[in-house]
Scaffold this motif. Structure first.
Motif, PDB file in Angstrom:
ATOM      1  N   THR A  68       0.810  -1.218   0.000  1.00  0.00           N
ATOM      2  CA  THR A  68       0.000   0.000   0.000  1.00  0.00           C
ATOM      3  C   THR A  68       0.844   1.269   0.000  1.00  0.00           C
ATOM      4  OG1 THR A  68      -0.148   0.021   2.416  1.00  0.00           O
ATOM      5  CG2 THR A  68      -1.894  -1.161   1.207  1.00  0.00           C
ATOM      6  N   ASP A  69       2.165   1.073  -0.037  1.00  0.00           N
ATOM      7  CA  ASP A  69       3.094   2.206  -0.001  1.00  0.00           C
ATOM      8  C   ASP A  69       2.830   3.089   1.228  1.00  0.00           C
ATOM      9  OD1 ASP A  69       5.330   3.479  -1.019  1.00  0.00           O
ATOM     10  OD2 ASP A  69       4.138   4.919  -2.187  1.00  0.00           O
ATOM     11  N   THR A  70       2.562   2.434   2.342  1.00  0.00           N
ATOM     12  CA  THR A  70       2.318   3.125   3.604  1.00  0.00           C
ATOM     13  C   THR A  70       3.487   2.843   4.551  1.00  0.00           C
ATOM     14  OG1 THR A  70      -0.059   2.788   3.352  1.00  0.00           O
ATOM     15  CG2 THR A  70       0.716   3.379   5.543  1.00  0.00           C
ATOM     16  N   PRO A  71       4.312   3.824   4.803  1.00  0.00           N
ATOM     17  CA  PRO A  71       5.460   3.581   5.680  1.00  0.00           C
ATOM     18  C   PRO A  71       5.024   3.256   7.112  1.00  0.00           C
ATOM     19  CG  PRO A  71       5.532   5.818   4.733  1.00  0.00           C
ATOM     20  CD  PRO A  71       4.242   5.197   4.321  1.00  0.00           C
ATOM     21  N   LEU A  72       5.687   2.288   7.691  1.00  0.00           N
ATOM     22  CA  LEU A  72       5.471   1.926   9.095  1.00  0.00           C
ATOM     23  C   LEU A  72       6.840   1.888   9.787  1.00  0.00           C
ATOM     24  CD1 LEU A  72       2.862  -0.969   8.693  1.00  0.00           C
ATOM     25  CD2 LEU A  72       2.416   1.388   9.416  1.00  0.00           C
ATOM     26  N   PRO A  73       7.424   3.054  10.044  1.00  0.00           N
ATOM     27  CA  PRO A  73       8.786   3.091  10.570  1.00  0.00           C
ATOM     28  C   PRO A  73       8.944   2.411  11.932  1.00  0.00           C
ATOM     29  CG  PRO A  73       7.808   5.291  10.611  1.00  0.00           C
ATOM     30  CD  PRO A  73       6.866   4.398   9.856  1.00  0.00           C
ATOM     31  N   GLU A  74       7.944   2.483  12.769  1.00  0.00           N
ATOM     32  CA  GLU A  74       8.055   1.831  14.081  1.00  0.00           C
ATOM     33  C   GLU A  74       8.079   0.314  13.938  1.00  0.00           C
ATOM     34  OE1 GLU A  74       4.943   3.366  16.555  1.00  0.00           O
ATOM     35  OE2 GLU A  74       5.897   5.324  16.757  1.00  0.00           O
ATOM     36  N   ILE A  75       7.293  -0.224  13.010  1.00  0.00           N
ATOM     37  CA  ILE A  75       7.289  -1.670  12.759  1.00  0.00           C
ATOM     38  C   ILE A  75       8.625  -2.082  12.158  1.00  0.00           C
ATOM     39  CG2 ILE A  75       6.214  -3.538  11.436  1.00  0.00           C
ATOM     40  CD1 ILE A  75       4.522  -2.486  13.824  1.00  0.00           C
ATOM     41  N   ASP A  76       9.122  -1.300  11.196  1.00  0.00           N
ATOM     42  CA  ASP A  76      10.408  -1.609  10.575  1.00  0.00           C
ATOM     43  C   ASP A  76      11.530  -1.586  11.610  1.00  0.00           C
ATOM     44  OD1 ASP A  76       9.133  -1.858   8.121  1.00  0.00           O
ATOM     45  OD2 ASP A  76       9.561   0.216   7.526  1.00  0.00           O
ATOM     46  N   ALA A  77      11.499  -0.596  12.489  1.00  0.00           N
ATOM     47  CA  ALA A  77      12.525  -0.511  13.535  1.00  0.00           C
ATOM     48  C   ALA A  77      12.431  -1.700  14.491  1.00  0.00           C
ATOM     49  CB  ALA A  77      12.379   0.809  14.306  1.00  0.00           C
ATOM     50  N   LEU A  78      11.217  -2.099  14.823  1.00  0.00           N
ATOM     51  CA  LEU A  78      11.019  -3.244  15.708  1.00  0.00           C
ATOM     52  C   LEU A  78      11.571  -4.517  15.071  1.00  0.00           C
ATOM     53  CD1 LEU A  78       9.859  -4.472  18.298  1.00  0.00           C
ATOM     54  CD2 LEU A  78       7.653  -4.605  17.145  1.00  0.00           C
ATOM     55  N   VAL A  79      11.276  -4.718  13.793  1.00  0.00           N
ATOM     56  CA  VAL A  79      11.779  -5.896  13.084  1.00  0.00           C
ATOM     57  C   VAL A  79      13.309  -5.886  13.077  1.00  0.00           C
ATOM     58  CG1 VAL A  79      11.909  -7.031  10.828  1.00  0.00           C
ATOM     59  CG2 VAL A  79       9.711  -6.246  11.713  1.00  0.00           C
ATOM     60  N   GLU A  80      13.907  -4.727  12.822  1.00  0.00           N
ATOM     61  CA  GLU A  80      15.376  -4.622  12.820  1.00  0.00           C
ATOM     62  C   GLU A  80      15.947  -4.956  14.196  1.00  0.00           C
ATOM     63  OE1 GLU A  80      16.818  -0.894  11.283  1.00  0.00           O
ATOM     64  OE2 GLU A  80      15.521  -1.028   9.518  1.00  0.00           O
ATOM     65  N   GLN A  81      15.306  -4.475  15.249  1.00  0.00           N
ATOM     66  CA  GLN A  81      15.786  -4.755  16.605  1.00  0.00           C
ATOM     67  C   GLN A  81      15.674  -6.238  16.932  1.00  0.00           C
ATOM     68  OE1 GLN A  81      13.395  -2.117  18.964  1.00  0.00           O
ATOM     69  NE2 GLN A  81      14.612  -0.321  18.462  1.00  0.00           N
ATOM     70  N   VAL A  82      14.581  -6.863  16.519  1.00  0.00           N
ATOM     71  CA  VAL A  82      14.401  -8.300  16.744  1.00  0.00           C
ATOM     72  C   VAL A  82      15.479  -9.078  16.005  1.00  0.00           C
ATOM     73  CG1 VAL A  82      12.893 -10.278  16.274  1.00  0.00           C
ATOM     74  CG2 VAL A  82      11.933  -8.196  17.275  1.00  0.00           C
ATOM     75  N   GLU A  83      15.719  -8.726  14.747  1.00  0.00           N
ATOM     76  CA  GLU A  83      16.745  -9.417  13.961  1.00  0.00           C
ATOM     77  C   GLU A  83      18.128  -9.221  14.574  1.00  0.00           C
ATOM     78  OE1 GLU A  83      16.226 -11.652  11.618  1.00  0.00           O
ATOM     79  OE2 GLU A  83      14.095 -11.310  11.951  1.00  0.00           O
ATOM     80  N   ALA A  84      18.416  -8.029  15.081  1.00  0.00           N
ATOM     81  CA  ALA A  84      19.707  -7.773  15.730  1.00  0.00           C
ATOM     82  C   ALA A  84      19.845  -8.607  17.001  1.00  0.00           C
ATOM     83  CB  ALA A  84      19.856  -6.284  16.045  1.00  0.00           C
ATOM     84  N   ALA A  85      18.770  -8.709  17.780  1.00  0.00           N
ATOM     85  CA  ALA A  85      18.808  -9.515  19.005  1.00  0.00           C
ATOM     86  C   ALA A  85      19.029 -10.984  18.664  1.00  0.00           C
ATOM     87  CB  ALA A  85      17.506  -9.332  19.799  1.00  0.00           C
ATOM     88  N   LYS A  86      18.376 -11.465  17.600  1.00  0.00           N
ATOM     89  CA  LYS A  86      18.573 -12.854  17.171  1.00  0.00           C
ATOM     90  C   LYS A  86      20.017 -13.085  16.744  1.00  0.00           C
ATOM     91  CE  LYS A  86      13.913 -13.894  15.435  1.00  0.00           C
ATOM     92  NZ  LYS A  86      13.146 -14.214  14.203  1.00  0.00           N
ATOM     93  N   ALA A  87      20.568 -12.145  15.983  1.00  0.00           N
ATOM     94  CA  ALA A  87      21.953 -12.270  15.523  1.00  0.00           C
ATOM     95  C   ALA A  87      22.916 -12.279  16.706  1.00  0.00           C
ATOM     96  CB  ALA A  87      22.296 -11.136  14.556  1.00  0.00           C
ATOM     97  N   ASP A  88      22.670 -11.403  17.684  1.00  0.00           N
ATOM     98  CA  ASP A  88      23.515 -11.371  18.885  1.00  0.00           C
ATOM     99  C   ASP A  88      23.446 -12.696  19.641  1.00  0.00           C
ATOM    100  OD1 ASP A  88      24.235  -8.767  18.305  1.00  0.00           O
ATOM    101  OD2 ASP A  88      22.932  -7.864  19.838  1.00  0.00           O
ATOM    102  N   ALA A  89      22.232 -13.236  19.783  1.00  0.00           N
ATOM    103  CA  ALA A  89      22.061 -14.501  20.497  1.00  0.00           C
ATOM    104  C   ALA A  89      22.777 -15.635  19.768  1.00  0.00           C
ATOM    105  CB  ALA A  89      20.577 -14.820  20.669  1.00  0.00           C
ATOM    106  N   LYS A  90      22.674 -15.661  18.441  1.00  0.00           N
ATOM    107  CA  LYS A  90      23.356 -16.696  17.660  1.00  0.00           C
ATOM    108  C   LYS A  90      24.869 -16.569  17.787  1.00  0.00           C
ATOM    109  CE  LYS A  90      19.704 -17.316  14.229  1.00  0.00           C
ATOM    110  NZ  LYS A  90      19.311 -17.112  12.818  1.00  0.00           N
ATOM    111  N   ALA A  91      25.369 -15.336  17.749  1.00  0.00           N
ATOM    112  CA  ALA A  91      26.808 -15.121  17.876  1.00  0.00           C
ATOM    113  C   ALA A  91      27.299 -15.554  19.255  1.00  0.00           C
ATOM    114  CB  ALA A  91      27.146 -13.648  17.630  1.00  0.00           C
ATOM    115  N   ALA A  92      26.527 -15.249  20.287  1.00  0.00           N
ATOM    116  CA  ALA A  92      26.909 -15.657  21.643  1.00  0.00           C
ATOM    117  C   ALA A  92      26.901 -17.173  21.770  1.00  0.00           C
ATOM    118  CB  ALA A  92      25.963 -15.024  22.670  1.00  0.00           C
ATOM    119  N   LEU A  93      25.910 -17.825  21.201  1.00  0.00           N
ATOM    120  CA  LEU A  93      25.834 -19.279  21.242  1.00  0.00           C
ATOM    121  C   LEU A  93      27.006 -19.906  20.486  1.00  0.00           C
ATOM    122  CD1 LEU A  93      24.252 -21.766  22.132  1.00  0.00           C
ATOM    123  CD2 LEU A  93      22.857 -21.522  20.080  1.00  0.00           C
TER     124      LEU A  93
END
Length: 118
Positions: A68-93
């Motif tokens: 719909t070409d409707t920006p959702l910056p808060e959702i995008d930021a949340l997804v990025e933070q989740v992906e970063a947390a997953k990457a950090d957890a994988k790296a620690a493991l």
């Protein structure tokens, strides 16, 4: 040697002084759960964790945003933070596993070879 604080420590808890993990699985007959705790538990155990369910909702929101070409910056930021947390957890493991393998090699090289597959 005990200190005066030892007497009071079981009674008073400072922030982060105890377990800082939180279980979010539904508890049977919990007043915190609206609906059926038995169904909630079944879904979480047999279908998908809360994280997996929320991930699907976030994916759908991002797809709708793009369609719909409707920006959702808060959702995008949340997804990025989740992906970063997953990457950090994988790296620690990964680092934890590498350290465990190094310790195993130091004390039992035959077992280390077996675990490494050769």
């Amino acid at each position: 040697m005990p200190t005066p604080f030892d007497i009071w420590s079981p009674i008073f808890r400072a922030p982060f002084s105890g377990d800082v993990t939180q279980e979010i699985t539904p508890r049977f007959l919990s007043p915190d759960i609206k609906g059926s705790p038995a169904i909630e538990e079944k879904v979480v155990r047999e279908v998908a964790s809360y994280g997996k369910q929320l991930g699907k909702v976030l994916e759908a929101l991002q797809a709708l945003s793009a369609a719909t070409d409707t920006p959702l910056p808060e959702i995008d930021a949340l997804v990025e933070q989740v992906e970063a947390a997953k990457a950090d957890a994988k790296a620690a493991l990964r680092a934890e596993a590498a350290a465990a393998l190094a310790r195993l090699k130091a004390v039992d090289e035959d077992a280390w070879r077996e675990v490494r597959g050769g």
